[in-house]
Design a protein around this motif. Structure first.
Motif, PDB file in Angstrom:
ATOM      1  N   ASN A   3      32.389 -99.582  95.512  1.00 14.08           N
ATOM      2  CA  ASN A   3      32.611 -99.041  94.166  1.00 14.08           C
ATOM      3  C   ASN A   3      34.051 -98.575  93.935  1.00 14.08           C
ATOM      4  O   ASN A   3      34.678 -98.966  92.955  1.00 14.08           O
ATOM      5  N   LYS A   4      34.590 -97.762  94.804  1.00 13.77           N
ATOM      6  CA  LYS A   4      35.990 -97.347  94.635  1.00 13.77           C
ATOM      7  C   LYS A   4      36.908 -98.555  94.696  1.00 13.77           C
ATOM      8  O   LYS A   4      37.869 -98.661  93.918  1.00 13.77           O
ATOM      9  N   PRO A  28      35.984-102.190  94.432  1.00 17.23           N
ATOM     10  CA  PRO A  28      34.874-103.144  94.244  1.00 17.23           C
ATOM     11  C   PRO A  28      35.111-104.467  94.960  1.00 17.23           C
ATOM     12  O   PRO A  28      36.239-104.969  95.010  1.00 17.23           O
ATOM     13  N   GLY A  39      36.940-103.760  99.666  1.00 20.92           N
ATOM     14  CA  GLY A  39      35.537-103.361  99.687  1.00 20.92           C
ATOM     15  C   GLY A  39      34.811-103.546 100.996  1.00 20.92           C
ATOM     16  O   GLY A  39      33.795-102.883 101.235  1.00 20.92           O
ATOM     17  N   ASP A  82      32.490-100.814 102.890  1.00 22.90           N
ATOM     18  CA  ASP A  82      31.830 -99.824 102.018  1.00 22.90           C
ATOM     19  C   ASP A  82      30.517-100.425 101.524  1.00 22.90           C
ATOM     20  O   ASP A  82      30.462-101.068 100.471  1.00 22.90           O
ATOM     21  N   GLN A  92      27.744 -99.723  99.958  1.00 22.56           N
ATOM     22  CA  GLN A  92      26.885 -99.179  98.915  1.00 22.56           C
ATOM     23  C   GLN A  92      26.858-100.186  97.761  1.00 22.56           C
ATOM     24  O   GLN A  92      27.868-100.814  97.448  1.00 22.56           O
ATOM     25  N   GLU A  93      25.707-100.330  97.116  1.00 17.76           N
ATOM     26  CA  GLU A  93      25.600-101.283  96.013  1.00 17.76           C
ATOM     27  C   GLU A  93      26.650-100.998  94.940  1.00 17.76           C
ATOM     28  O   GLU A  93      26.891 -99.833  94.592  1.00 17.76           O
ATOM     29  N   ASN A  94      27.261-102.044  94.447  1.00 19.64           N
ATOM     30  CA  ASN A  94      28.218-101.908  93.361  1.00 19.64           C
ATOM     31  C   ASN A  94      27.463-101.557  92.075  1.00 19.64           C
ATOM     32  O   ASN A  94      26.625-102.328  91.598  1.00 19.64           O
ATOM     33  N   LYS A  95      27.769-100.377  91.520  1.00 19.74           N
ATOM     34  CA  LYS A  95      26.999 -99.876  90.375  1.00 19.74           C
ATOM     35  C   LYS A  95      27.241-100.675  89.111  1.00 19.74           C
ATOM     36  O   LYS A  95      26.380-100.733  88.224  1.00 19.74           O
ATOM     37  N   SER A  96      28.406-101.281  89.009  1.00 26.18           N
ATOM     38  CA  SER A  96      28.703-102.088  87.825  1.00 26.18           C
ATOM     39  C   SER A  96      27.891-103.377  87.831  1.00 26.18           C
ATOM     40  O   SER A  96      27.305-103.761  86.810  1.00 26.18           O
TER      41      SER A  96
END
Length: 736
Positions: A371-372, A374, A381, A384, A386-390
């Motif tokens: 996310n930070k 992407p 990325g 990292d 974690q699922e990309n929220k976008s």
């Protein structure tokens, strides 16, 4: 002192006893212990010499009378100044003058090693498997080596490794630590090795072995097979063909740096020394510590390359490949449909396409996380997880749930050993990254490698996988990638940097062992930018491997052909993509020779192409067990003929599948002459029917004709391949 007859008699008696004792002791010392390792067709015979050296005296087709192995050395008249050329595990620094299998520096700084036989033991693991252990020890230093030979009787395969133990009062340094030391006798030797690069995997080269040492190795650290795979063939007397000649196959079970030395010695015999690479890897052992080398496998056949490969494939399915007797899932991958550009809506449509196509599973590839920074390309990325929220506002869980609703399974791509410098992980834990502290960073595919010698990093990588399953219990498949090699090898954790390359691979295996302990049956693909990491140590944790990112079907025929010498079809993940100019049928027919998958935009297929693909999945499901578990026969070599032809036949010799492809598109090329089949029962009758036809196409082959196996193997069958019928799949069925 006066003469006394009783003293004389007593002296004679004592002398006679001493003489008899000396003779008995001499006979005991002179006795040569012979240790045969026999499989169904072959024998490797070791012998303990008078001086307690352990030597190889025979390796070849086994003799009918095992008692005669001891006579083998007596029929050769070859000078060996050292008496060590045929050593079963050659040490260095004593009287040896050739390439060693082991080299050490003792605690007192001495570099000599002389290993003598102590004892051996044979354990019956099962009806098919036996384990021979042989203990060797240096008579001067408290240093020992145990050799292990694990023999698989039915498949004629042997695995060999060693355990090296330091009992000295001080640190010993291992400068070389091979796993196997083979010795072959023949008039000449021919090495078939492989080379390549990304999208150019498994390019064969065959040359006669000349005097000196030929070394095949890698120093890449990970993705080790990128330039040179660790598998090889050695033909004896002349280059083996598919069905003739004596040939040895071998390979190292190690997912890091390997080394294989081929030395034609002064007596014109071949020494093969193989194992983990000692490059930059001098390994220190404290008092009481031991070092286990990775296994090396090998098999010998006097019936050519095809017979050797069938033995090896059977062994792999039975013993080395995870779930080798089980099943595999067909799938649709999104990579070439979307690359990094996707969102929840696009994936939702692809899930419906998965069901429409008729395959078992949808595989979400790279780009779903971070996310930070992407993951919208390969510059950021990685690390990292974690699922990309976008892209995925509802996370992976929503996709898994939707896939279940659609009646398909869901899989996901990860590359957990790697990190982009542009990532939160790199910012938080720079000490977890493999890099030299005083040198510029140098990137391979814009990324670096995490330090798996570090237990904290091992925990991190395990937790990536574990958390995916904990959050998404319905997750059904993992594609595990590994795209970077190791530059500037250095661990912030290790005190002795020469341990790095060995401990990195050991750390990887620790992670995989933990994953398999908790998730023993989840299918996982071993991917490494193509075939950059495939070996039988890794495949104990994976159900399949990705042979190449090059999915052009013409190229894949050649790549899959060469891989098939060493790995079974069910281990090969083959995808239908838009690479190449061949029609969809050709691309699908090629991909069917393994685990079938698709990486295409289903929504853009024409009506006929979609119908064909759907029918092809059904056809594949009807024959896949024969492809996966059957014996493979190479019928027409694409490097020698205009048509490539490969056949799979079940154990009962009742059902088979024959794949035929045009590989030369010049004017009027095709199958001008019949192709001889192999492996059939000569007395059985068979029908050959064309399958996997394109909608609306009719076959020019009469599927109702019957042929005796004898006819098909001596005369052959013409699949009628030409530019208008560039790929032809035939189903072979026994007629009662």
């Amino acid at each position: 002192m006066g003469f006394n007859s009783s003293n004389l008699k007593s002296g004679y008696k004592s002398a006679a006893l001493l003489f008899l004792f000396a003779v008995a002791a001499s006979a005991t010392f002179a006795q040569e212990t012979t240790i045969p390792i026999e499989t169904a067709n072959n024998a490797m015979v070791l012998q303990v010499a008078k001086n307690k050296d352990l030597n190889t005296i025979y390796f070849g087709v086994k003799l009918s009378n095992a008692a005669e192995y001891g006579k083998v050395p007596g029929v050769y008249n070859q000078d060996d100044y050292t008496g060590m050329l045929n050593s079963a595990y050659t040490s260095s620094g004593s009287r040896n003058l050739v390439e060693p299998a082991i080299s050490v520096t003792h605690a007192d700084g001495n570099n000599s090693l002389d290993l003598k036989y102590v004892s051996h033991n044979i354990t019956k693991v099962s009806d098919d498997v036996s384990l021979l252990t042989i203990q060797l020890k240096d008579p001067v230093y408290d240093f020992e080596v145990t050799l292990y030979y694990k023999s698989y009787f039915k498949d004629d395969v042997i695995e060999q490794w060693s355990t090296i133990k330091n009992n000295e009062k001080g640190v010993v340094t291992l400068n070389k630590f091979a796993s196997a030391n083979l010795y072959l006798k023949a008039g000449s030797f021919w090495l078939r090795q492989y080379h390549g690069d990304w999208a150019k995997e498994m390019q064969p080269e065959e040359t006669q072995i000349t005097h000196g040492v030929k070394t095949i190795d890698t120093k890449l650290g990970t993705r080790a097979n990128l330039f040179e795979p660790s598998v090889f063939m050695v033909s004896l007397d002349k280059p083996a063909t598919e069905d003739e000649g004596t040939v040895l196959y071998g390979g190292v079970e190690w997912s890091g740096n390997f080394r294989e030395d081929f030395e034609l010695d002064p007596t014109d015999n071949l020494r093969i020394i193989a194992g983990a690479n000692n490059y930059a890897s001098a390994y220190t052992l404290k008092t009481g510590e031991d070092f286990k080398t990775p296994a090396v496998w090998y098999t010998l056949s006097d019936k050519g390359r095809g017979d050797a490969s069938r033995k090896l494939q059977s062994w792999a399915r039975n013993y080395k490949l995870l779930d080798g007797k089980g099943t595999r899932m067909t799938l649709l991958n999104n990579w070439e449909s979307t690359y990094f550009d996707f969102n929840e809506q696009k994936l939702s449509e692809l899930l419906k396409d998965t069901k429409k196509l008729g395959v078992d599973l949808f595989l979400l590839d790279d780009g779903w996380f971070a996310n930070k920074y992407p993951r919208n390309g390969d510059h950021a990325g990685l690390g990292d997880w974690q699922e990309n929220k976008s892209k995925l506002p509802n996370g992976i869980a929503a996709l898994v749930k939707e896939s279940q609703t659609d009646g398909v399974k869901f899989g996901i791509w990860i590359e957990p050993e790697m990190v982009n410098p542009k990532s939160i992980l790199y910012e938080k834990h720079p000490d977890w990254v493999v890099k030299q502290p005083k040198r510029d960073e140098y990137y391979f595919r814009n990324q670096l490698v995490l330090d798996l010698t570090n237990p904290k990093v091992q925990d991190f990588v395990f937790n990536i996988v574990d958390s995916l399953f904990v959050k998404n219990p319905g997750l059904a498949f993992i594609k595990w990638d590994c795209n970077a090699v190791i530059y500037n090898a250095y661990s912030a954790r290790l005190k002795d940097q020469s341990h790095f390359y060995v401990d990195y691979v050991r750390g990887l295996y620790k992670v995989l062992e933990r994953i398999r302990a908790k998730y023993p049956v989840v299918p996982m693909m071993l991917c490494s930018g193509g075939g950059g990491r495939v070996d039988y140590a890794a495949l104990q944790y994976f159900t399949e491997f990705w042979p190449s990112d090059n999915t052009d079907p013409i190229e894949r025929i050649f790549i899959q052909w060469e891989y098939s010498y060493f790995y079974p079809a069910m281990a090969s993940a083959n995808h239908v993509t838009d690479w190449g100019k061949q029609p969809l049928k050709f691309r699908t027919d090629v991909a069917m020779m393994g685990r079938l998958g698709f990486d295409i935009v289903v929504s853009k297929l024409s009506g006929s192409d979609l119908q064909f693909a759907q029918d092809a999945v059904k056809t594949y499901n009807s024959v896949k067990q024969t492809i996966w578990q059957g014996d493979q026969y190479r019928l027409s070599d694409p490097r020698e003929k205009n048509v490539a032809s490969i056949m799979y036949l079940d154990a009962a010799k009742a059902n088979g599948v024959m794949f035929n492809y045009l590989v030369n598109y010049r004017y009027d090329q095709g199958s001008k002459t019949p192709i001889r089949l192999k492996g059939l029962d000569p007395k059985k009758n068979y029908k050959l029917k064309e399958i996997n036809l394109y909608p609306g196409a009719s076959s020019s082959i009469d599927g109702e004709k019957t042929y005796q196996g004898d006819f098909l193997m001596k005369v052959g069958f013409n699949p009628q391949v030409n530019t208008g019928r560039s790929s032809v799949v035939l189903q072979i069925s026994e007629i009662n």
